[in-house]
Design an enzyme around this catalytic site. Sequence first.
Site, PDB file in Angstrom:
ATOM      1  N   LYS A  35      49.159   4.205 -24.606  1.00 42.27           N
ATOM      2  CA  LYS A  35      47.825   4.804 -24.651  1.00 42.27           C
ATOM      3  C   LYS A  35      47.657   5.627 -25.927  1.00 42.27           C
ATOM      4  CE  LYS A  35      45.757   6.500 -20.684  1.00 42.27           C
ATOM      5  NZ  LYS A  35      45.582   7.592 -19.691  1.00 42.27           N
ATOM      6  N   PHE A 150      32.058  18.632 -14.875  1.00 37.43           N
ATOM      7  CA  PHE A 150      31.058  18.035 -13.983  1.00 37.43           C
ATOM      8  C   PHE A 150      30.535  16.726 -14.574  1.00 37.43           C
ATOM      9  CE2 PHE A 150      31.042  22.633 -13.431  1.00 37.43           C
ATOM     10  CZ  PHE A 150      31.197  22.761 -12.066  1.00 37.43           C
ATOM     11  N   GLU A 153      30.709   9.504 -15.035  1.00 40.48           N
ATOM     12  CA  GLU A 153      31.117   8.304 -15.755  1.00 40.48           C
ATOM     13  C   GLU A 153      29.858   7.610 -16.259  1.00 40.48           C
ATOM     14  OE1 GLU A 153      33.939   5.807 -13.774  1.00 40.48           O
ATOM     15  OE2 GLU A 153      35.037   7.518 -13.002  1.00 40.48           O
ATOM     16  N   LEU A 248      18.801  11.248  -4.218  1.00 41.99           N
ATOM     17  CA  LEU A 248      18.199  10.940  -2.919  1.00 41.99           C
ATOM     18  C   LEU A 248      18.106   9.424  -2.755  1.00 41.99           C
ATOM     19  CD1 LEU A 248      15.242  13.516  -2.742  1.00 41.99           C
ATOM     20  CD2 LEU A 248      17.476  13.673  -1.631  1.00 41.99           C
ATOM     21  N   ALA A 250      19.008   6.069  -1.421  1.00 44.66           N
ATOM     22  CA  ALA A 250      19.800   5.388  -0.384  1.00 44.66           C
ATOM     23  C   ALA A 250      20.340   4.095  -0.973  1.00 44.66           C
ATOM     24  CB  ALA A 250      18.925   5.102   0.823  1.00 44.66           C
ATOM     25  N   CYS A 258      35.494  10.616  -7.837  1.00 47.30           N
ATOM     26  CA  CYS A 258      35.290  12.027  -7.480  1.00 47.30           C
ATOM     27  C   CYS A 258      34.806  12.264  -6.054  1.00 47.30           C
ATOM     28  CB  CYS A 258      34.320  12.670  -8.453  1.00 47.30           C
ATOM     29  SG  CYS A 258      35.073  12.965 -10.055  1.00 47.30           S
ATOM     30  N   LYS A 318      29.379   2.025  -9.872  1.00 45.00           N
ATOM     31  CA  LYS A 318      28.019   2.305 -10.343  1.00 45.00           C
ATOM     32  C   LYS A 318      27.858   1.623 -11.691  1.00 45.00           C
ATOM     33  CE  LYS A 318      28.527   6.565 -12.932  1.00 45.00           C
ATOM     34  NZ  LYS A 318      28.079   7.926 -13.111  1.00 45.00           N
TER      35      LYS A 318
HETATM   36  C1  UDX Z   1      30.282  12.522 -10.005  1.00 43.84           C
HETATM   37  C2  UDX Z   1      29.506  13.814 -10.297  1.00 43.84           C
HETATM   38  O1  UDX Z   1      28.124  13.503 -10.566  1.00 43.84           O
HETATM   39  C3  UDX Z   1      30.111  14.554 -11.474  1.00 43.84           C
HETATM   40  O2  UDX Z   1      29.431  15.800 -11.675  1.00 43.84           O
HETATM   41  C4  UDX Z   1      31.584  14.810 -11.163  1.00 43.84           C
HETATM   42  O3  UDX Z   1      32.217  15.467 -12.219  1.00 43.84           O
HETATM   43  C5  UDX Z   1      32.306  13.504 -10.858  1.00 43.84           C
HETATM   44  O4  UDX Z   1      31.633  12.833  -9.786  1.00 43.84           O
HETATM   45  P1  UDX Z   1      30.398  10.054 -11.001  1.00 43.84           P
HETATM   46  O5  UDX Z   1      31.340   9.770  -9.879  1.00 43.84           O
HETATM   47  O6  UDX Z   1      30.722   9.593 -12.369  1.00 43.84           O
HETATM   48  O7  UDX Z   1      30.140  11.638 -11.120  1.00 43.84           O
HETATM   49  O8  UDX Z   1      29.015   9.372 -10.640  1.00 43.84           O
HETATM   50  P2  UDX Z   1      27.575   9.775 -10.100  1.00 43.84           P
HETATM   51  O9  UDX Z   1      26.574   9.290 -11.066  1.00 43.84           O
HETATM   52  O10 UDX Z   1      27.478  11.177  -9.705  1.00 43.84           O
HETATM   53  O11 UDX Z   1      27.487   8.836  -8.814  1.00 43.84           O
HETATM   54  C6  UDX Z   1      28.421   8.934  -7.764  1.00 43.84           C
HETATM   55  C7  UDX Z   1      28.158   7.892  -6.717  1.00 43.84           C
HETATM   56  O12 UDX Z   1      26.999   8.199  -5.962  1.00 43.84           O
HETATM   57  C8  UDX Z   1      27.938   6.480  -7.247  1.00 43.84           C
HETATM   58  O13 UDX Z   1      28.631   5.574  -6.413  1.00 43.84           O
HETATM   59  C9  UDX Z   1      26.449   6.264  -7.134  1.00 43.84           C
HETATM   60  O14 UDX Z   1      26.116   4.915  -6.976  1.00 43.84           O
HETATM   61  C10 UDX Z   1      26.143   7.064  -5.895  1.00 43.84           C
HETATM   62  N1  UDX Z   1      24.764   7.559  -5.807  1.00 43.84           N
HETATM   63  C11 UDX Z   1      24.308   8.478  -6.698  1.00 43.84           C
HETATM   64  C12 UDX Z   1      23.946   7.134  -4.767  1.00 43.84           C
HETATM   65  O15 UDX Z   1      24.343   6.307  -3.932  1.00 43.84           O
HETATM   66  N2  UDX Z   1      22.694   7.665  -4.653  1.00 43.84           N
HETATM   67  C13 UDX Z   1      22.202   8.580  -5.522  1.00 43.84           C
HETATM   68  O16 UDX Z   1      21.050   9.005  -5.353  1.00 43.84           O
HETATM   69  C14 UDX Z   1      23.034   8.993  -6.579  1.00 43.84           C
END
Ligand code: UDX
Length: 428
Positions: A35, A150, A153, A248, A250, A258, A318
């Site tokens: 790495k 916070f 990704e 919000l 669904a 995380c 995502k």
């Molecule tokens: C998250 C937090 O947002 C971030 O602050 C923390 O440091 C790490 O965890 P991440 O996991 O990268 O970040 O993705 P995020 O965009 O927050 O989405 C998390 C999951 O929630 C995804 O699977 C996404 O599809 C889902 N999601 C998000 C929903 O299902 N509905 C929503 O309205 C928003």
Amino acid sequence: MQIAVIGTGYVGLTTAVALALAGHTVTGIDADPEKVAKLSRGQVPIYEPGLEESLRQAADVGAIRFTTQPNESSHADVVFICVGTPMSADGTADLTYVFTAVEQLRAALPVREQARVIAMKSTVPVGTTDRVAQRFADRPEIHVVSNPEFLREGTALFDSLHPARIVIGSASAEGYDVMQRVYETIRAPRLLTTRVNAELIKYASNAFLATRISFMNELARLCDAVGADVTQVAAGMGYDSRIGAEFLRAGLGYGGSCFPKDTAALLRVAAEHAVDLSIIRQATRVNDSQPAWFWQNVREALQPLAGKRIALLGLAFKPDTDDIREAPALKLIPQLLRDGAVISACDPAAVPHVKRLYPSLDFAETPYEALQGADAALLVTEWQPYVQLDWERVKQAMARPLLFDGRNAWPRDELIAWGFSYSGVGRA
Ligand code: UDX
């Protein structure tokens, strides 16, 4: 300032690059020589839009370098611990890497006059940063602080350079001072607090966001039953500034590195203190069952399933990432296979990872290829190219025009006008 970052995974690498761009001189330290070699050549081993360009930009001006040697942190004013804290089978965070880094630093950091900070960025159970501080009790110049990240990704670098807030948990004024200088050029509200508070802010933020998603996913089930549309309900709720419009949506539920891990770790910490966080516990249950609930709708529409060809559009947890950790796709695939469905799947970035787990699936290069001859299409990850499809081509490719929108991202009315049968999450 001289900064060292231990662990160049997702958080560590992004932090290192962001701090180099913010004007510091950064040494990234990682135990993995491959790495380090890759990063030294300016190559980023993870999929994160914009990160490689920024790394090269920082490397070109000598603001960032990488090494396998923890001793090279010896000149650092601040050492960030960004190593992984994987979830063990019982839901606890595995702190082996954290405490290995701590012991390495005890040996690597020479005694000096000036204050030095060890900043914990790894997400660690409440109380861990205090435990780390105890290991440096004999070194008064070393201040151990909690400085949670916070970042999301897909937008990790942007989130690091434009954070919603900077949380600094410290037991000393020097700890706050040094960290304030680290973030001098980054504009964001600061919260100076205790180490325990800082650790809990991180867990509580992720658990709250996870709970919002599960709240909407559970509500979606009611929407289906009473003929309501959860996207409209969410839009109406979101106008209330006390609620806010974000998180919000669904869908098939949350995944990633995380939310699942942090909710489990928080529940574990609570249990250890004989506290029942029943709301968060229920949020994780709803999330665990969401893909199966959605699949049940598909199953009913397609009975019998044996031999039916199902196109899965999107596999990553995502869009804009190749990360498949806790991805809903990985909960769906075994169910589809059990039901005898034939899967054709595609994803712009995550296919190699899923291929390793399911080598015999039919992987397609493009969504149109995946949709060829399909009896149904499932939108699993709302990648932009999969949301904006050429519907004429889709219709020609599919054997039956059945669309199941696991992210409520497709244009329902337009699709119905095209003659598709559309089914979303909680959209009756
Ligand atoms: C998250 C937090 O947002 C971030 O602050 C923390 O440091 C790490 O965890 P991440 O996991 O990268 O970040 O993705 P995020 O965009 O927050 O989405 C998390 C999951 O929630 C995804 O699977 C996404 O599809 C889902 N999601 C998000 C929903 O299902 N509905 C929503 O309205 C928003």
